[in-house]
Design a protein around this motif. Structure first.
Motif, PDB file in Angstrom:
ATOM      1  N   VAL A   4      34.515   7.872  52.645  1.00 24.83           N
ATOM      2  CA  VAL A   4      33.817   6.837  51.797  1.00 24.83           C
ATOM      3  C   VAL A   4      33.627   5.475  52.659  1.00 24.83           C
ATOM      4  O   VAL A   4      34.652   5.082  53.546  1.00 24.83           O
ATOM      5  N   THR A   5      32.271   4.976  52.493  1.00 17.86           N
ATOM      6  CA  THR A   5      31.984   3.819  53.361  1.00 17.86           C
ATOM      7  C   THR A   5      32.330   2.685  52.286  1.00 17.86           C
ATOM      8  O   THR A   5      31.470   2.745  51.120  1.00 17.86           O
ATOM      9  N   TYR A   6      32.702   1.539  52.676  1.00 18.35           N
ATOM     10  CA  TYR A   6      32.844   0.247  51.777  1.00 18.35           C
ATOM     11  C   TYR A   6      32.879  -0.941  52.848  1.00 18.35           C
ATOM     12  O   TYR A   6      33.052  -0.943  53.979  1.00 18.35           O
ATOM     13  N   ASP A   7      32.368  -1.979  52.196  1.00 19.28           N
ATOM     14  CA  ASP A   7      32.375  -3.204  52.931  1.00 19.28           C
ATOM     15  C   ASP A   7      33.565  -4.029  52.562  1.00 19.28           C
ATOM     16  O   ASP A   7      34.200  -4.783  53.558  1.00 19.28           O
ATOM     17  N   ARG A   8      33.975  -4.205  51.380  1.00 21.85           N
ATOM     18  CA  ARG A   8      35.256  -5.042  50.900  1.00 21.85           C
ATOM     19  C   ARG A   8      36.158  -3.918  50.155  1.00 21.85           C
ATOM     20  O   ARG A   8      35.644  -3.449  49.076  1.00 21.85           O
ATOM     21  N   LYS A   9      37.227  -4.148  50.394  1.00 20.78           N
ATOM     22  CA  LYS A   9      38.358  -3.317  49.707  1.00 20.78           C
ATOM     23  C   LYS A   9      38.427  -3.656  48.172  1.00 20.78           C
ATOM     24  O   LYS A   9      38.749  -2.891  47.436  1.00 20.78           O
ATOM     25  N   GLU A  10      38.314  -4.759  47.934  1.00 16.21           N
ATOM     26  CA  GLU A  10      38.500  -5.321  46.353  1.00 16.21           C
ATOM     27  C   GLU A  10      37.470  -4.551  45.475  1.00 16.21           C
ATOM     28  O   GLU A  10      37.576  -4.114  44.415  1.00 16.21           O
ATOM     29  N   GLN A  11      36.225  -4.585  46.286  1.00 14.22           N
ATOM     30  CA  GLN A  11      34.936  -3.946  45.480  1.00 14.22           C
ATOM     31  C   GLN A  11      35.351  -2.553  45.316  1.00 14.22           C
ATOM     32  O   GLN A  11      35.201  -1.858  44.408  1.00 14.22           O
ATOM     33  N   PHE A  12      35.686  -1.877  46.677  1.00 14.43           N
ATOM     34  CA  PHE A  12      36.200  -0.481  46.361  1.00 14.43           C
ATOM     35  C   PHE A  12      37.095  -0.032  45.426  1.00 14.43           C
ATOM     36  O   PHE A  12      36.862   0.938  44.596  1.00 14.43           O
ATOM     37  N   GLN A  13      38.035  -1.026  45.521  1.00 13.27           N
ATOM     38  CA  GLN A  13      39.371  -0.690  44.461  1.00 13.27           C
ATOM     39  C   GLN A  13      38.819  -0.775  42.835  1.00 13.27           C
ATOM     40  O   GLN A  13      39.245  -0.269  42.061  1.00 13.27           O
ATOM     41  N   GLN A  14      37.652  -1.867  42.675  1.00 11.87           N
ATOM     42  CA  GLN A  14      37.374  -2.085  41.478  1.00 11.87           C
ATOM     43  C   GLN A  14      36.449  -0.822  41.032  1.00 11.87           C
ATOM     44  O   GLN A  14      36.874  -0.467  39.735  1.00 11.87           O
ATOM     45  N   ILE A  15      35.640  -0.049  41.881  1.00 13.34           N
ATOM     46  CA  ILE A  15      34.983   0.976  41.430  1.00 13.34           C
ATOM     47  C   ILE A  15      36.177   2.365  41.328  1.00 13.34           C
ATOM     48  O   ILE A  15      35.861   2.993  40.346  1.00 13.34           O
ATOM     49  N   GLN A  16      37.009   2.302  42.087  1.00 14.04           N
ATOM     50  CA  GLN A  16      37.769   3.203  42.036  1.00 14.04           C
ATOM     51  C   GLN A  16      39.072   3.257  40.882  1.00 14.04           C
ATOM     52  O   GLN A  16      39.130   4.362  40.016  1.00 14.04           O
ATOM     53  N   SER A  17      39.097   2.204  40.215  1.00 12.53           N
ATOM     54  CA  SER A  17      39.949   2.090  39.236  1.00 12.53           C
ATOM     55  C   SER A  17      39.151   2.330  37.784  1.00 12.53           C
ATOM     56  O   SER A  17      39.513   2.841  36.947  1.00 12.53           O
ATOM     57  N   GLY A  18      37.529   2.490  37.966  1.00 17.11           N
ATOM     58  CA  GLY A  18      36.923   2.969  36.785  1.00 17.11           C
ATOM     59  C   GLY A  18      36.423   4.581  36.854  1.00 17.11           C
ATOM     60  O   GLY A  18      35.552   4.620  36.135  1.00 17.11           O
ATOM     61  N   LEU A  19      36.775   5.225  37.560  1.00 13.39           N
ATOM     62  CA  LEU A  19      36.167   6.604  38.048  1.00 13.39           C
ATOM     63  C   LEU A  19      36.554   7.268  36.810  1.00 13.39           C
ATOM     64  O   LEU A  19      37.789   7.194  36.216  1.00 13.39           O
ATOM     65  N   LEU A  20      35.666   8.414  36.633  1.00 14.80           N
ATOM     66  CA  LEU A  20      36.118   9.370  35.838  1.00 14.80           C
ATOM     67  C   LEU A  20      36.722  10.509  36.056  1.00 14.80           C
ATOM     68  O   LEU A  20      36.714  10.505  37.370  1.00 14.80           O
ATOM     69  N   ASP A  21      37.353  11.400  35.403  1.00 19.21           N
ATOM     70  CA  ASP A  21      37.837  12.556  36.142  1.00 19.21           C
ATOM     71  C   ASP A  21      37.263  13.308  36.970  1.00 19.21           C
ATOM     72  O   ASP A  21      36.026  13.884  36.560  1.00 19.21           O
ATOM     73  N   GLY A  22      37.408  13.504  38.036  1.00 20.57           N
ATOM     74  CA  GLY A  22      37.107  14.216  38.908  1.00 20.57           C
ATOM     75  C   GLY A  22      35.824  13.608  39.739  1.00 20.57           C
ATOM     76  O   GLY A  22      35.348  14.104  40.907  1.00 20.57           O
ATOM     77  N   GLU A  23      35.579  12.509  39.418  1.00 23.40           N
ATOM     78  CA  GLU A  23      34.401  11.706  40.142  1.00 23.40           C
ATOM     79  C   GLU A  23      34.907  11.173  41.540  1.00 23.40           C
ATOM     80  O   GLU A  23      36.093  10.584  41.709  1.00 23.40           O
ATOM     81  N   GLN A  24      33.920  11.272  42.502  1.00 21.37           N
ATOM     82  CA  GLN A  24      34.239  10.885  43.579  1.00 21.37           C
ATOM     83  C   GLN A  24      33.364   9.767  44.196  1.00 21.37           C
ATOM     84  O   GLN A  24      31.921   9.768  44.007  1.00 21.37           O
TER      85      GLN A  24
END
Length: 120
Positions: A4-24
């Motif tokens: 997984v490529t990301y620029d800012r950890k907080e943005q990555f975590q925000q996306i991660q917190s809203g994932l659907l089941d099984g979404e990558q």
């Protein structure tokens, strides 16, 4: 979540917190310019943080790949240069276009190719 490529950890975590089941998550890139905070790419959708709302409000917009009609490279240069000489793309969804500008052409190239792969 391999590679997984990301620029800012907080943005990555925000996306991660809203994932659907099984979404990558594929990538999360910081955006520059007015209005857009970041763009996230998953195996199911594009997620854009839009900071253009009045009153310091913002929206997290999810766009399923099936709703994207096209993706464009945005440039103010002639086609004489390299195809990805710019760091901006436009995502067309119905009559609306989301324009996202990045620091570096590599990120726009990656986003363009991931979206194109999912909509082709």
């Amino acid at each position: 979540m391999v590679n997984v490529t990301y620029d800012r950890k907080e943005q990555f975590q925000q996306i991660q917190s809203g994932l659907l089941d099984g979404e990558q998550i594929i990538a999360v890139y910081d955006a520059v310019g007015a209005g857009t905070g970041f763009i996230g790419l998953t195996d199911r959708r594009v997620i854009i943080q839009d900071r253009s709302f009045v009153g310091k409000r913002y929206a997290i917009t999810s766009i399923p790949y099936s709703k994207i009609t096209s993706v464009s490279v945005v440039s103010n240069k002639s086609w004489g240069g390299a195809f990805f000489s710019t760091g901006a793309i436009a995502i067309h969804v119905g009559t609306h276009t989301y324009e996202v500008e990045f620091r570096g052409a590599q990120k726009s190239h990656h986003v363009h190719n991931v979206i194109l792969h999912h909509i082709s």
